[in-house]
Write an enzyme that holds these catalytic residues in place. Sequence first.
Site, mmCIF file in Angstrom:
data_model
loop_
_atom_site.group_PDB
_atom_site.id
_atom_site.type_symbol
_atom_site.label_atom_id
_atom_site.label_comp_id
_atom_site.label_asym_id
_atom_site.label_seq_id
_atom_site.Cartn_x
_atom_site.Cartn_y
_atom_site.Cartn_z
ATOM 1 N N SER C 69 0.802 -1.234 0.000
ATOM 2 C CA SER C 69 0.000 0.000 0.000
ATOM 3 C C SER C 69 0.832 1.280 0.000
ATOM 4 O O SER C 69 0.291 2.362 -0.193
ATOM 5 C CB SER C 69 -0.927 0.028 1.212
ATOM 6 O OG SER C 69 -1.911 -0.954 1.082
ATOM 7 N N LYS C 72 0.460 3.464 -2.913
ATOM 8 C CA LYS C 72 -0.668 4.393 -3.067
ATOM 9 C C LYS C 72 -0.206 5.855 -3.045
ATOM 10 O O LYS C 72 -0.859 6.723 -3.614
ATOM 11 C CB LYS C 72 -1.694 4.147 -1.944
ATOM 12 C CG LYS C 72 -2.350 2.777 -2.047
ATOM 13 C CD LYS C 72 -3.155 2.410 -0.802
ATOM 14 C CE LYS C 72 -3.766 1.014 -0.948
ATOM 15 N NZ LYS C 72 -4.452 0.558 0.283
ATOM 16 N N TYR C 196 -3.719 -2.348 -10.349
ATOM 17 C CA TYR C 196 -3.613 -2.197 -8.887
ATOM 18 C C TYR C 196 -2.763 -3.315 -8.266
ATOM 19 O O TYR C 196 -1.893 -3.053 -7.431
ATOM 20 C CB TYR C 196 -5.017 -2.181 -8.281
ATOM 21 C CG TYR C 196 -5.037 -2.065 -6.776
ATOM 22 C CD1 TYR C 196 -4.739 -0.864 -6.156
ATOM 23 C CD2 TYR C 196 -5.344 -3.167 -5.988
ATOM 24 C CE1 TYR C 196 -4.752 -0.764 -4.769
ATOM 25 C CE2 TYR C 196 -5.358 -3.069 -4.601
ATOM 26 C CZ TYR C 196 -5.059 -1.869 -4.002
ATOM 27 O OH TYR C 196 -5.071 -1.774 -2.635
ATOM 28 N N TYR C 248 -4.477 3.608 8.006
ATOM 29 C CA TYR C 248 -5.790 3.001 8.219
ATOM 30 C C TYR C 248 -6.392 3.508 9.533
ATOM 31 O O TYR C 248 -6.305 4.702 9.814
ATOM 32 C CB TYR C 248 -5.678 1.462 8.198
ATOM 33 C CG TYR C 248 -4.935 0.964 7.002
ATOM 34 C CD1 TYR C 248 -5.374 1.272 5.712
ATOM 35 C CD2 TYR C 248 -3.779 0.203 7.130
ATOM 36 C CE1 TYR C 248 -4.695 0.831 4.600
ATOM 37 C CE2 TYR C 248 -3.096 -0.251 6.015
ATOM 38 C CZ TYR C 248 -3.552 0.075 4.759
ATOM 39 O OH TYR C 248 -2.881 -0.363 3.667
ATOM 40 N N VAL C 266 1.054 -3.596 4.001
ATOM 41 C CA VAL C 266 0.959 -4.869 4.730
ATOM 42 C C VAL C 266 2.191 -5.748 4.560
ATOM 43 O O VAL C 266 2.323 -6.772 5.226
ATOM 44 C CB VAL C 266 -0.293 -5.688 4.342
ATOM 45 C CG1 VAL C 266 -1.564 -4.999 4.811
ATOM 46 C CG2 VAL C 266 -0.323 -5.996 2.865
#
Lengths: 314, 314, 314, 314
Positions: C69, C72, C196, C248, C266
């Site tokens: 992630s 991103k 993605y 998060y 992660v």
Amino acid sequence: MPGTEPLDLQSIVDDIYRELTPRLGEGKVADYIPQLARVDPTRFGMAVVTVDGSVYRAGDAEMPFSIQSISKVFTLTLALGKHGENIWTRVGREPSGSAFNSIVQLEHEHGIPRNPFINAGAIAITDLVLAGHTPREAIGEIVRFVRYLADEEDIVIDAEVARSEAATGYRNFALANFMRSFGKLDHPVEHVLGVYFHQCALAMSCVQLAKAGLFLAASGSNPLTRHSVVSRQRARRINALMLTCGHYDGSGDFAYRVGLPGKSGVGGGILVAAPGKASVAVWSPGLNHNGNSLLGSLALEMLASRTGWSVFGG
Amino acid sequence: MPGTEPLDLQSIVDDIYRELTPRLGEGKVADYIPQLARVDPTRFGMAVVTVDGSVYRAGDAEMPFSIQSISKVFTLTLALGKHGENIWTRVGREPSGSAFNSIVQLEHEHGIPRNPFINAGAIAITDLVLAGHTPREAIGEIVRFVRYLADEEDIVIDAEVARSEAATGYRNFALANFMRSFGKLDHPVEHVLGVYFHQCALAMSCVQLAKAGLFLAASGSNPLTRHSVVSRQRARRINALMLTCGHYDGSGDFAYRVGLPGKSGVGGGILVAAPGKASVAVWSPGLNHNGNSLLGSLALEMLASRTGWSVFGG
Amino acid sequence: MPGTEPLDLQSIVDDIYRELTPRLGEGKVADYIPQLARVDPTRFGMAVVTVDGSVYRAGDAEMPFSIQSISKVFTLTLALGKHGENIWTRVGREPSGSAFNSIVQLEHEHGIPRNPFINAGAIAITDLVLAGHTPREAIGEIVRFVRYLADEEDIVIDAEVARSEAATGYRNFALANFMRSFGKLDHPVEHVLGVYFHQCALAMSCVQLAKAGLFLAASGSNPLTRHSVVSRQRARRINALMLTCGHYDGSGDFAYRVGLPGKSGVGGGILVAAPGKASVAVWSPGLNHNGNSLLGSLALEMLASRTGWSVFGG
Amino acid sequence: MPGTEPLDLQSIVDDIYRELTPRLGEGKVADYIPQLARVDPTRFGMAVVTVDGSVYRAGDAEMPFSIQSISKVFTLTLALGKHGENIWTRVGREPSGSAFNSIVQLEHEHGIPRNPFINAGAIAITDLVLAGHTPREAIGEIVRFVRYLADEEDIVIDAEVARSEAATGYRNFALANFMRSFGKLDHPVEHVLGVYFHQCALAMSCVQLAKAGLFLAASGSNPLTRHSVVSRQRARRINALMLTCGHYDGSGDFAYRVGLPGKSGVGGGILVAAPGKASVAVWSPGLNHNGNSLLGSLALEMLASRTGWSVFGG
């Protein structure tokens, strides 16, 4: 085959009591107030009152217990009598899909509870019953109405239970204040909850409870007293609400297993209507994870299976 | 008074049709696929098939329409036949308290849909019907089962509807992938949805539908064909599920107003069982805000009121 | 006292590594694909690249890992470059208050993800990066952009990780189909997720990652390459998003304890910007209950405390 | 370029005031109590107090207004002083992702509010401030603390506002009772809310507010009074909480646009810290859809842009 020969109801209730005796004490007794926690968990009562007036008993069928949320059936009936179908501007009639005291749904639906049988909905109904009354008068009216339904003058409210609920009912205070914040209660929170805690504290035996609910099994009239309580249509509609919403988030399961309209209370009681047949009350204090009487539900499933009583077909 | 003299059912359905004629076109036709949006919104059909085999029709009762979610009753019956009560490890039996295609509840309950009649639950049921089959075989089995129930060999799937649903069914792909992410589907998402989109695309008339559902009104057996479809107990249980969960977030309202178990579809059809009396199907494409046929619900409320049919008491 | 004398950054990172060594292996390694589960849980890397170009390393700082992630941040920067502030019609910029892959919020907000750093939001951003490209071209553009940022030509995508994510990414398929059902994706779900899954499978070392993020610590320009990447204002804004949404449902805690903008993955990596000071990357595969690297977060808290680096005051 | 030459702060605030003058009155004034609804919607005040003690004013910078939720910063500081990091057992520090007075999250998280700046969290903090005090004493302590911070003896509570909030604060009674039902308040609901309504009714001018918050911009000490209020680390941490949680569900947007820690109140005030630079207060009663001052937010965005002040990089 159900219906083809006379049922021996006394044997059926005796059998159910005997078969469940080894399991008495199962489930978790409600303990949020000391008065409920002190009850003997091995108590078990059952009463069947048929529409022709016969009464069948097993166990502690004459021992009063705290009816708690079963009272919501009686206040709903009162509110419908006072306000008719207008009550549906204040409360919905859809199953909740959540716990009996959830506040989440209230926020999503702007203070309108999903149905009259979750706590928030019953509080909204009590607010309607209060119209034109002081709290004391409203409590008096509720007690008189239940006595009239059951034709039993010695039904009373357990004042200690009512006081204890008032002292610890933070969740209900939260629900009522929340509804009030949306302008959905007409009376002060303290008044509404004062009445609500008293109605929940009604102490009744299985026999009294089954008699009080008999009008729901008999098209709106009580065959014992020949009193017309509600119209045939209204009796059906109250039954419909009990079937879809009467057991919190276990309503679907109860309909599937028992197949009869009913309303449970955290005191361990359940009142059921078998339309055209009988009114039934059971009491066993241990609750399942949805807050409904564990052995009470089971006893009713056994009764429905052995009598063939079901609203869903012969 | 209901029940005291023979009902003139043909007059009743004729009256209902005539009285609703000025309102035909009300409600909002489902438009998520062109095939549904193209339907004439003023169509209206109604069929009553009694347990003694008489058929009463009004309007477009012989015109096939897309049964959509009504198919969930038939696949549930098939899955219960294959797997028995084990299906309840994959799907619950509680009302959802939310829209037919909500994904929120799935997350809170870790991929277990609340009941077999919301989309996610029906997809889980289709996954169970697929066991041991290719998708083509499963589709064939479903069609044969519905033909057998209705005793009508010319019931078919509208392939164009099925293709169109597959091409635009993003929400159902989301639901299925979500369940798969929790390990709650046994078969590939494409297979399960391939079957699901075909079952929803079944085209049936009101008469065909009422015949196919007759076993639910007749204790599990079809009195027209004398076929035993399910046990008496299972028929009751399917009725219980229809009553508590058959109309999405309008199930409580339908039970209150109509008082009979039913299942609606976004094509505008509703199938209802009046146990011991009749199977009824209506069709009117315009939907209410809960996604159930607006005039179809109203027609059933009128029928229940005029016949006195209700599971909740005479 | 921070700031009063030159920091010995090499000693600080060495100390942190040494002090954390006894705890290596703590936390839970992501295991949803075998390629991530196979990583040695005791790996630990840390790299600090200051705005004047100095590089400090500890542990496995040169070993590539799956940035997941953290990618991103790079695709957000690309999308802002292509579409400017228009991207905010497709994604919000508020913390989510829920898990990284929650679908609940998407339903309440009709397919608009809360921010670009939860999975749904990053998928929406990837959809924007795809504009005018084939998936293959978009993947190529992303890889070239990251190489350009880090000034490292040997950064590659781990194709096996990408394939494995595609084969098991049911939750992401659910999210993307859900957004598509609201009309909030322009490209086919398979294309968007194809890109993605590849961006998430970028393999980079701590040193490469810290270099790639250096522009965020240096007002938008990379002092190593003298390339201007984004405007000063845009660098600030990306930092703001990392601070409020980068971890998060642990973003508030990270801001409280570390006080620097960051983004976790992660795979166990975290990229952090200390504006005006340095870019920092850590890697430790064991995750905490919010899905952020347990020891990585702790190492950054130690670093922030010992250097005095904080965006919230000297 | 920011930082390269001395800022003419008086010109900057004058320009902002002049440029916003045509828009005064935009937004929606809070009207849940008459005392707030009566305020002139075209009021606008702004005050900048730099860490070297200079004060810059524009508009109604000396006119007191109801600081409402800005008081949460001061009670949080008090509670941290009394109980240290133990307060985090009673309240979280994550952004809420929902409205300022939502009760939904409280149910999901069993009575633990997400952060000290939503109403529920602030009520939990007030409960902690009450420890060992009567409500009257606690109110006195809060007023004295704010006077000490601002070095202004004439700061008072508007008793009429406090009374009015108590009379209509059903939502806050709901929140407090709900927390109490989970055992998460130590004191009676009436005591906690009595104090809470008084702290919200503090009346302060922009100049007083900016002075009171100066310690947050100056590493924990007030450079005007030379009082040390909190440690350097604690000042950073309070700033972190303001940045991630200070503007309800608009916190991410504020961080993106303004880039400075702040706390808003429904009275239309916002307090902001620019660490190392200045403390800023603005007041404009009209609110945006998230309940934050519309023009106040805009004024701070203009100020941040023109001064170059941002925690996210030069």
